[in-house]
Design a protein around this motif. Structure first.
Motif, PDB file in Angstrom:
ATOM      1  N   ALA A  76      12.275  -0.824 -12.647  1.00  0.00           N
ATOM      2  CA  ALA A  76      11.223  -1.481 -13.418  1.00  0.00           C
ATOM      3  C   ALA A  76      11.687  -2.848 -13.888  1.00  0.00           C
ATOM      4  N   LEU A 110       9.784  -6.167 -12.878  1.00  0.00           N
ATOM      5  CA  LEU A 110       9.143  -6.959 -13.934  1.00  0.00           C
ATOM      6  C   LEU A 110       9.666  -8.391 -13.904  1.00  0.00           C
ATOM      7  N   LEU A 169       7.985 -10.447 -11.378  1.00  0.00           N
ATOM      8  CA  LEU A 169       6.591 -10.786 -11.710  1.00  0.00           C
ATOM      9  C   LEU A 169       6.494 -11.758 -12.883  1.00  0.00           C
ATOM     10  N   GLU A 189      -3.959   0.501 -11.001  1.00  0.00           N
ATOM     11  CA  GLU A 189      -2.953  -0.212 -11.794  1.00  0.00           C
ATOM     12  C   GLU A 189      -1.803   0.727 -12.186  1.00  0.00           C
ATOM     13  N   GLY A 228       0.099   2.000  -9.175  1.00  0.00           N
ATOM     14  CA  GLY A 228       0.878   0.862  -8.674  1.00  0.00           C
ATOM     15  C   GLY A 228       2.101   0.606  -9.534  1.00  0.00           C
ATOM     16  N   VAL A 277       1.850  -1.983  -2.097  1.00  0.00           N
ATOM     17  CA  VAL A 277       0.404  -2.204  -2.178  1.00  0.00           C
ATOM     18  C   VAL A 277      -0.310  -0.879  -1.945  1.00  0.00           C
ATOM     19  N   GLY A 324      -2.364   1.771  -0.276  1.00  0.00           N
ATOM     20  CA  GLY A 324      -2.858   2.117   1.060  1.00  0.00           C
ATOM     21  C   GLY A 324      -4.084   3.000   0.947  1.00  0.00           C
ATOM     22  N   ARG A 325      -4.004   4.000   0.099  1.00  0.00           N
ATOM     23  CA  ARG A 325      -5.107   4.945  -0.083  1.00  0.00           C
ATOM     24  C   ARG A 325      -5.151   5.356  -1.545  1.00  0.00           C
ATOM     25  N   PHE A 359       0.988   4.488  -1.597  1.00  0.00           N
ATOM     26  CA  PHE A 359       1.292   3.064  -1.675  1.00  0.00           C
ATOM     27  C   PHE A 359       2.355   2.747  -0.630  1.00  0.00           C
ATOM     28  N   VAL A 412       6.055  -3.224   0.821  1.00  0.00           N
ATOM     29  CA  VAL A 412       5.904  -4.491   1.569  1.00  0.00           C
ATOM     30  C   VAL A 412       6.975  -5.472   1.090  1.00  0.00           C
ATOM     31  N   HIS A 471       4.661 -10.625   1.895  1.00  0.00           N
ATOM     32  CA  HIS A 471       3.297 -10.084   2.038  1.00  0.00           C
ATOM     33  C   HIS A 471       2.317 -10.832   1.132  1.00  0.00           C
TER      34      HIS A 471
HETATM   35  C1  LIG Z   1       6.436  -0.594 -15.265  1.00  0.00           C
HETATM   36  C2  LIG Z   1       6.496  -1.319 -14.088  1.00  0.00           C
HETATM   37  C3  LIG Z   1       5.325  -2.284 -14.133  1.00  0.00           C
HETATM   38  C4  LIG Z   1       5.186  -3.052 -12.845  1.00  0.00           C
HETATM   39  C5  LIG Z   1       3.900  -3.766 -12.921  1.00  0.00           C
HETATM   40  C6  LIG Z   1       3.418  -4.008 -11.497  1.00  0.00           C
HETATM   41  C7  LIG Z   1       2.175  -3.311 -11.340  1.00  0.00           C
HETATM   42  C8  LIG Z   1       1.532  -3.714 -10.067  1.00  0.00           C
HETATM   43  C9  LIG Z   1       0.308  -2.873  -9.956  1.00  0.00           C
HETATM   44  C10 LIG Z   1      -0.509  -3.336  -8.802  1.00  0.00           C
HETATM   45  C11 LIG Z   1      -1.663  -2.417  -8.628  1.00  0.00           C
HETATM   46  C12 LIG Z   1      -2.672  -2.963  -7.685  1.00  0.00           C
HETATM   47  C13 LIG Z   1      -2.231  -2.750  -6.265  1.00  0.00           C
HETATM   48  C14 LIG Z   1      -3.200  -3.457  -5.350  1.00  0.00           C
HETATM   49  O1  LIG Z   1      -4.274  -3.771  -5.697  1.00  0.00           O
HETATM   50  S1  LIG Z   1      -2.626  -3.762  -3.761  1.00  0.00           S
HETATM   51  C15 LIG Z   1      -4.065  -4.531  -3.010  1.00  0.00           C
HETATM   52  C16 LIG Z   1      -4.908  -3.551  -2.232  1.00  0.00           C
HETATM   53  N1  LIG Z   1      -4.221  -3.122  -1.032  1.00  0.00           N
HETATM   54  C17 LIG Z   1      -4.066  -3.947   0.022  1.00  0.00           C
HETATM   55  O2  LIG Z   1      -4.436  -5.099   0.010  1.00  0.00           O
HETATM   56  C18 LIG Z   1      -3.374  -3.345   1.209  1.00  0.00           C
HETATM   57  C19 LIG Z   1      -4.042  -3.821   2.492  1.00  0.00           C
HETATM   58  N2  LIG Z   1      -3.379  -3.193   3.652  1.00  0.00           N
HETATM   59  C20 LIG Z   1      -2.284  -3.749   4.223  1.00  0.00           C
HETATM   60  O3  LIG Z   1      -1.852  -4.823   3.838  1.00  0.00           O
HETATM   61  C21 LIG Z   1      -1.619  -2.969   5.318  1.00  0.00           C
HETATM   62  O4  LIG Z   1      -2.515  -2.060   5.897  1.00  0.00           O
HETATM   63  C22 LIG Z   1      -0.354  -2.208   4.814  1.00  0.00           C
HETATM   64  C23 LIG Z   1       0.682  -3.201   4.269  1.00  0.00           C
HETATM   65  C24 LIG Z   1      -0.720  -1.179   3.735  1.00  0.00           C
HETATM   66  C25 LIG Z   1       0.281  -1.425   5.974  1.00  0.00           C
HETATM   67  O5  LIG Z   1       0.452  -2.294   7.067  1.00  0.00           O
HETATM   68  P1  LIG Z   1       1.838  -2.461   7.837  1.00  0.00           P
HETATM   69  O6  LIG Z   1       1.530  -3.099   9.136  1.00  0.00           O
HETATM   70  O7  LIG Z   1       2.841  -3.140   6.956  1.00  0.00           O
HETATM   71  O8  LIG Z   1       2.376  -0.984   8.026  1.00  0.00           O
HETATM   72  P2  LIG Z   1       1.837   0.171   8.985  1.00  0.00           P
HETATM   73  O9  LIG Z   1       0.390   0.075   9.293  1.00  0.00           O
HETATM   74  O10 LIG Z   1       2.806   0.271  10.117  1.00  0.00           O
HETATM   75  O11 LIG Z   1       2.013   1.441   8.008  1.00  0.00           O
HETATM   76  C26 LIG Z   1       3.290   1.761   7.475  1.00  0.00           C
HETATM   77  C27 LIG Z   1       3.253   3.210   7.069  1.00  0.00           C
HETATM   78  O12 LIG Z   1       2.251   3.340   6.035  1.00  0.00           O
HETATM   79  C28 LIG Z   1       1.250   4.264   6.454  1.00  0.00           C
HETATM   80  N3  LIG Z   1      -0.054   3.842   5.972  1.00  0.00           N
HETATM   81  C29 LIG Z   1      -0.629   2.619   6.108  1.00  0.00           C
HETATM   82  N4  LIG Z   1      -1.846   2.620   5.548  1.00  0.00           N
HETATM   83  C30 LIG Z   1      -2.033   3.859   5.032  1.00  0.00           C
HETATM   84  C31 LIG Z   1      -3.088   4.470   4.347  1.00  0.00           C
HETATM   85  N5  LIG Z   1      -4.224   3.817   4.083  1.00  0.00           N
HETATM   86  N6  LIG Z   1      -2.957   5.746   3.961  1.00  0.00           N
HETATM   87  C32 LIG Z   1      -1.830   6.426   4.236  1.00  0.00           C
HETATM   88  N7  LIG Z   1      -0.776   5.905   4.896  1.00  0.00           N
HETATM   89  C33 LIG Z   1      -0.890   4.636   5.290  1.00  0.00           C
HETATM   90  C34 LIG Z   1       1.287   4.256   7.974  1.00  0.00           C
HETATM   91  O13 LIG Z   1       0.792   5.469   8.503  1.00  0.00           O
HETATM   92  C35 LIG Z   1       2.775   4.118   8.205  1.00  0.00           C
HETATM   93  O14 LIG Z   1       3.399   5.363   8.010  1.00  0.00           O
HETATM   94  P3  LIG Z   1       4.520   5.837   9.033  1.00  0.00           P
HETATM   95  O15 LIG Z   1       3.876   5.800  10.387  1.00  0.00           O
HETATM   96  O16 LIG Z   1       5.634   4.867   8.891  1.00  0.00           O
HETATM   97  O17 LIG Z   1       4.897   7.209   8.603  1.00  0.00           O
END
Ligand SMILES: CCCCCCCCCCCCCC(=O)SCCNC(=O)CCNC(=O)[C@H](O)C(C)(C)COP(=O)(O)OP(=O)(O)OC[C@H]1O[C@@H](n2cnc3c(N)ncnc32)[C@H](O)[C@@H]1OP(=O)(O)O
Length: 184
Positions: free
Chosen positions: A39, A43, A46, A103, A106, A117, A119-120, A172, A175, A179
């Protein structure tokens, strides 16, 4: 003699958990050990970015979600439902609640020390959430499989121990920094 309809609990089967087969980790996928280091690293990466629709202070139309803590791998955050979050009259829009779950899940993914990011994302809506409610969300990782992190979470209304209004499960995908698109 009049008969009353069966109670909901008697007539309906118990609801399943939030995760479908697509958001359940495969057998043997390790659940990560909780660590505060991931974390801190994420953090720091970001720092200075306040534009997130979920939690950003500079996102005027965003939800202004407040991250409140991390304990034993569970991320907690909360937000207050405003009038502009309505779907049906007086009630929070389901997409707004899905955003809050996104959120939190994530955050629990980034806690692992990598960038992820969505995925589902799957959501179950269990109870209406009125405007003015404080919504308390928690999320945790259930397993890791290569680049895929499996997460679950829940949202409670009125307090951390209030009734559960939403449950969610998601996958998730890890990336690289490249990305993302630098802000212009
Ligand atoms: C306390 C800490 C605080 C921190 C604060 C921070 C908080 C931040 C919070 C943020 C919150 C907000 C967050 C947001 O809003 S994130 C924004 C919304 N999401 C996106 O924009 C994602 C859009 N999609 C893509 O960019 C690509 O499709 C990705 C990168 C996801 C994969 O494309 P890539 O070409 O790179 O990889 P790959 O296709 O070879 O796939 C790789 C593996 O993944 C598996 N896979 C892919 N898709 C799915 C799916 N739908 N269900 C299940 N599995 C899936 C796939 O089968 C494969 O598995 P395997 O074959 O290897 O086994």
């Amino acid at each position: 003699m009049t008969s009353s309809p069966p109670s909901p609990s008697a007539s309906r089967p118990a609801r399943p958990g939030p995760a479908s087969s697509r958001t359940t980790p495969p057998p043997g996928a390790p659940a990560p050990a909780p660590s505060g280091e991931g974390a801190a690293v994420m953090l720091a990466s970001l720092a200075g970015f306040d534009g997130c629709f979920g939690c950003g202070s500079e996102a005027e139309s965003g939800l202004r979600i407040r991250h409140t803590g991390v304990e034993d791998g569970v991320v907690t955050c909360e937000f207050t439902v405003r009038r502009e979050h309505q779907g049906a009259p007086g009630l929070c829009h389901g997409g707004v609640l899905a955003t809050a779950m996104d959120e939190a899940l994530g955050g629990a993914a980034w806690l692992l020390g990598n960038r992820y990011v969505t995925g589902r994302l799957e959501t179950d809506y269990l109870a209406p959430v009125p405007v003015g409610s404080d919504v308390h969300v928690r999320a945790w990782c259930t397993g890791l499989d290569g680049r895929k992190a499996y997460l679950e979470g829940e949202a409670r209304v009125g307090g951390p121990d209030g009734p559960v209004a939403v449950r969610a499960a998601g996958v998730f995908i890890e990336v690289p920094q490249e990305h993302f698109v630098p802000e212009s």
